[in-house]
Design a protein around this motif. Sequence first.
Motif, PDB file in Angstrom:
ATOM      1  N   ARG A 665       0.827  -1.207   0.000  1.00 60.88           N
ATOM      2  CA  ARG A 665       0.000   0.000   0.000  1.00 60.88           C
ATOM      3  C   ARG A 665       0.864   1.261   0.000  1.00 60.88           C
ATOM      4  N   ARG A 666       1.947   1.230   0.756  1.00 61.54           N
ATOM      5  CA  ARG A 666       2.819   2.405   0.790  1.00 61.54           C
ATOM      6  C   ARG A 666       3.468   2.636  -0.566  1.00 61.54           C
ATOM      7  N   LEU A 667       3.986   1.563  -1.177  1.00 66.48           N
ATOM      8  CA  LEU A 667       4.620   1.709  -2.486  1.00 66.48           C
ATOM      9  C   LEU A 667       3.602   2.128  -3.548  1.00 66.48           C
ATOM     10  N   ALA A 668       2.378   1.622  -3.441  1.00 70.19           N
ATOM     11  CA  ALA A 668       1.348   2.004  -4.411  1.00 70.19           C
ATOM     12  C   ALA A 668       1.017   3.486  -4.294  1.00 70.19           C
ATOM     13  N   ARG A 669       0.953   3.997  -3.063  1.00 68.69           N
ATOM     14  CA  ARG A 669       0.690   5.433  -2.889  1.00 68.69           C
ATOM     15  C   ARG A 669       1.827   6.258  -3.483  1.00 68.69           C
ATOM     16  N   GLU A 670       3.072   5.814  -3.251  1.00 75.43           N
ATOM     17  CA  GLU A 670       4.212   6.544  -3.800  1.00 75.43           C
ATOM     18  C   GLU A 670       4.204   6.528  -5.331  1.00 75.43           C
ATOM     19  N   ALA A 671       3.659   5.437  -5.910  1.00 76.72           N
ATOM     20  CA  ALA A 671       3.585   5.325  -7.366  1.00 76.72           C
ATOM     21  C   ALA A 671       2.294   5.913  -7.929  1.00 76.72           C
ATOM     22  N   LYS A 672       1.486   6.543  -7.054  1.00 80.49           N
ATOM     23  CA  LYS A 672       0.215   7.169  -7.437  1.00 80.49           C
ATOM     24  C   LYS A 672      -0.798   6.155  -7.956  1.00 80.49           C
ATOM     25  N   LEU A 673      -0.702   4.935  -7.457  1.00 81.87           N
ATOM     26  CA  LEU A 673      -1.702   3.908  -7.781  1.00 81.87           C
ATOM     27  C   LEU A 673      -2.762   3.943  -6.680  1.00 81.87           C
ATOM     28  N   TRP A 674      -3.541   5.013  -6.653  1.00 85.34           N
ATOM     29  CA  TRP A 674      -4.459   5.248  -5.543  1.00 85.34           C
ATOM     30  C   TRP A 674      -5.612   4.249  -5.520  1.00 85.34           C
ATOM     31  N   HIS A 675      -6.001   3.728  -6.671  1.00 87.34           N
ATOM     32  CA  HIS A 675      -7.232   2.952  -6.754  1.00 87.34           C
ATOM     33  C   HIS A 675      -7.002   1.458  -6.977  1.00 87.34           C
ATOM     34  N   VAL A 676      -5.755   1.009  -6.956  1.00 85.30           N
ATOM     35  CA  VAL A 676      -5.487  -0.424  -7.050  1.00 85.30           C
ATOM     36  C   VAL A 676      -5.928  -1.085  -5.737  1.00 85.30           C
ATOM     37  N   ASN A 677      -6.639  -2.203  -5.855  1.00 80.94           N
ATOM     38  CA  ASN A 677      -7.116  -2.921  -4.670  1.00 80.94           C
ATOM     39  C   ASN A 677      -5.978  -3.754  -4.096  1.00 80.94           C
ATOM     40  N   ILE A 678      -5.584  -3.430  -2.872  1.00 76.31           N
ATOM     41  CA  ILE A 678      -4.491  -4.141  -2.205  1.00 76.31           C
ATOM     42  C   ILE A 678      -4.994  -4.607  -0.841  1.00 76.31           C
ATOM     43  N   GLY A 679      -4.801  -5.878  -0.537  1.00 75.56           N
ATOM     44  CA  GLY A 679      -5.291  -6.369   0.741  1.00 75.56           C
ATOM     45  C   GLY A 679      -4.827  -7.779   1.024  1.00 75.56           C
ATOM     46  N   PRO A 680      -5.195  -8.301   2.210  1.00 79.23           N
ATOM     47  CA  PRO A 680      -4.844  -9.680   2.563  1.00 79.23           C
ATOM     48  C   PRO A 680      -5.664 -10.669   1.752  1.00 79.23           C
ATOM     49  N   LEU A 681      -5.132 -11.840   1.585  1.00 72.05           N
ATOM     50  CA  LEU A 681      -5.767 -12.856   0.750  1.00 72.05           C
ATOM     51  C   LEU A 681      -7.205 -13.137   1.198  1.00 72.05           C
ATOM     52  N   GLU A 682      -7.426 -13.255   2.519  1.00 74.80           N
ATOM     53  CA  GLU A 682      -8.754 -13.617   3.025  1.00 74.80           C
ATOM     54  C   GLU A 682      -9.824 -12.607   2.627  1.00 74.80           C
ATOM     55  N   ALA A 683      -9.425 -11.355   2.467  1.00 77.38           N
ATOM     56  CA  ALA A 683     -10.402 -10.313   2.169  1.00 77.38           C
ATOM     57  C   ALA A 683     -11.001 -10.457   0.784  1.00 77.38           C
TER      58      ALA A 683
END
Length: 849
Positions: A665-683
């Motif tokens: 999530r931190r790297l995605a924010r730095e890369a301006k990937l604000w809307h990519v869904n990132i989460g734990p597998l169970e979710a």
Amino acid sequence: MSKPPVEPGPTEIIEATTDERKLQTKLASPLPDLTSSKKTFDVYARPFIPYQFKSINGLPAVNYPSEGVTWIEFDDYVRTFAGSAFLPKDSSGGKVEDAAAKLARSELCAENYRYYFTDLLAREVDAARDNCLEYALYNVPIQRARNDPRPFMYWLDVPGLTESTLQIEVGDQVALRQLYGQYAPNAAPYGTTIQYDAVVWGIQRSQGRVTLRIDNLFWQSGLFNVSFSVQPFRIRALHTAVSRSHTCLSDDSGGWLRSMLFPRPADGVMQRALGKGKFDINAFDGLLNYEQLKAVDTIVHSEWGTVPYLISGPPGTGKTKTLIELALQLLRTESDSHLILCAPSDPASDTLTSRLLPHLKPRELLRLHSPSRSFAEVPDSLLPYSCIDNGTFSLPSFADLMRLKIVVVTCRDADILSSARVSNRDLFHLEQGMMAALYPGKKYSGKKNEVKKLHWTALLLDEAAQATEPEAQIPLNVVAPPLREDNRHATTLPLVVMAGDQHQLGPRTSSRIPALQLSLFERLFQRPLYRDHPLARSSGTQPRLTASMLPMVRPPFTNLIRNYRSHAAILAVPSKLFYHDTLEPEALLTDSLLSWSGWRGARWPVHFAVNTAPDEIEQDGGGWYNVREAQMAIVYAHSFLSENLLGQKEICIMSPFAAQVKLLRRLAREAKLWHVNIGPLEAFQGLESRLVILCTTRTRYRFIEQDLAKGLGVVHERRRMNVALTRAKEGLVVIGNDEVLGKDEWWQSWLGFVGRNGLWEEEKGASSQHSFGWGDDESIGRLERRLVMDDHAMRGERPRDAPELGIGRGAESRLWASGVALEKALRSIQLVEEQSSPVHSAEAASKSE
């Protein structure tokens, strides 16, 4: 409305302190290294907490209680429609006898049902207390809830709340000790002899924050020790349900509940002739396939016996869609039907309700919520179908409740109906008691006076494989008919239908006891009636019923086989490994990502990228992460986006480790990937995405055993692996260490698939990939063979000895395959006609779970 019961403060703190010492002793014991005989440190040991903070929680304290949230006052509710004289006494309480408790560890049967699950639930409570200790917070700030008009409200940020790893609900009690004064060795800070028993009044999971009510707080430092505890009222409902079922099994050993929990072949119905070849239903959903229509038709016409009807629905096969059609058909067939639809979780229950909205009005449909549910978690579209009283979710009046056609509720919240005394048994005894009082001396005399139908006519349980058996008992007890001789007055018995997939993630429990993680749905499929049936999925094929197979017990199950989610290459290995090679890809428009420049070999939309960079652990056992893997995942996401193949919201990046999710999530924010869904597998279970990037994270095998003890990772976790691989619709990228994954027989099969077909990207400078059974013909599934044949056909080639690739063999297989081709053609024509329609995308999405 009354308040939910709360845990006594000092007692819980003493127990927590004792349990903490036990936990520390257990965690301090090193586990063996899998690669050597040497000992290794416990990478999951709890972070070090200074003694001056921990010692505070063990000091005697004066408890300052806080006002609880409003709750349903069930005694008052019952008095609005019935007197206690007409309702049977609840005999579910009482202690488990010591002699009977010896049966607890033996194999489950009707005779030891209560003792078996009482023992498991006690062990679950112990594990839940350990879990609460792991999430205890020390020296953390609490801030006043800004702009909250309610008095005495404060905010507390709780790690793990976003991923729901900590079980906490509105109404729970949380113990607080404020820290202030000067610290000195062996001296307690001033004022810590006060314990504030705060109450959770709100939960904002997306922000990882809870709202606490803290009465009489004398503000000093604003820093607190925070202790969570197991809430007894949440466990009590499970004990009550299990005890009621045990009483039923004991008093009515040949009755309805016995056939629901321990069905035998004799409880089924013999089939002596083939079906008529058509279905006697007019479907609400014109896109249902053959298997879905067959299930609905069989259930509506009650042709399978007094046993649970099971719908086996692998990923993307539309099991929820089938249950919705079934519910509507039951209402159409019997106008006086009243159904209960359940699911183990609130989101799954919300999905059921949302799909019923176009067909039912608010006076016919109720989404029943627990008073502990936060309004922020409920979709706005469901609020008109919910009962709200004085700012809290509640029950409608008795008259309104009886008029409802469908009540949708979670398995655990179905206890609201039991506590309100509106179960089938209670309503039956209420009616008979009042009739006897109004017309004394009259007895039943055949059909003239018998009750035509019980109130609740069916229970439909979705995602049944995710509910523990005690959870499933709660709604089962709501619809269960009266016992013994009273059954003669009920002309029809309730139907029970369960839909699920036992090969995906099962029930979430604090303890990892296999017996408790075995759902009722999965246990029923292990019964001979289902397991040994000639049409069972486990036969290795999906045979068609022929006259030569008759007579036999009519199958009380349906195997859904048509997947409307994923490309065939994504399905190939899961179908072979988990579903006996029976899945048939039916999804349209799954080739849209094939133009990506990064696909290798056969250029199917599956890609394995090797990463051997070491995994690392956060300070004080915070969790595992892998920097290079996270960077690779972001690069892959950017690559697809740069080629304009899809949008950010259509990409999902998942990892089984919370620390890796945080890094991503931190790297995605730095890369301006604000809307990519990132989460734990169970979710992501039950969800889907056009592109899935799976980060396996673990690259050192010596920590696998400790991962397994914690239920983490995807190595030697076949259900987690299945969920991870089957979320993707059009593209799947997996990042991992082939040597670590290859030690797992399930992953070894997947690696063989990508290796055989050149879907493998090795690290720069590394040697060629390992051979994981690539030449083993047994490991090659039907879908993979079909893909290879399609590739040959595109090049104008024909492989020698091309096998039959339909389900079954010979002329019947060719006929079935031609039917599949015709169905695809018709759907393609319909899709072209509908592409200009604004509802097209919504209908396409509804084809999968």
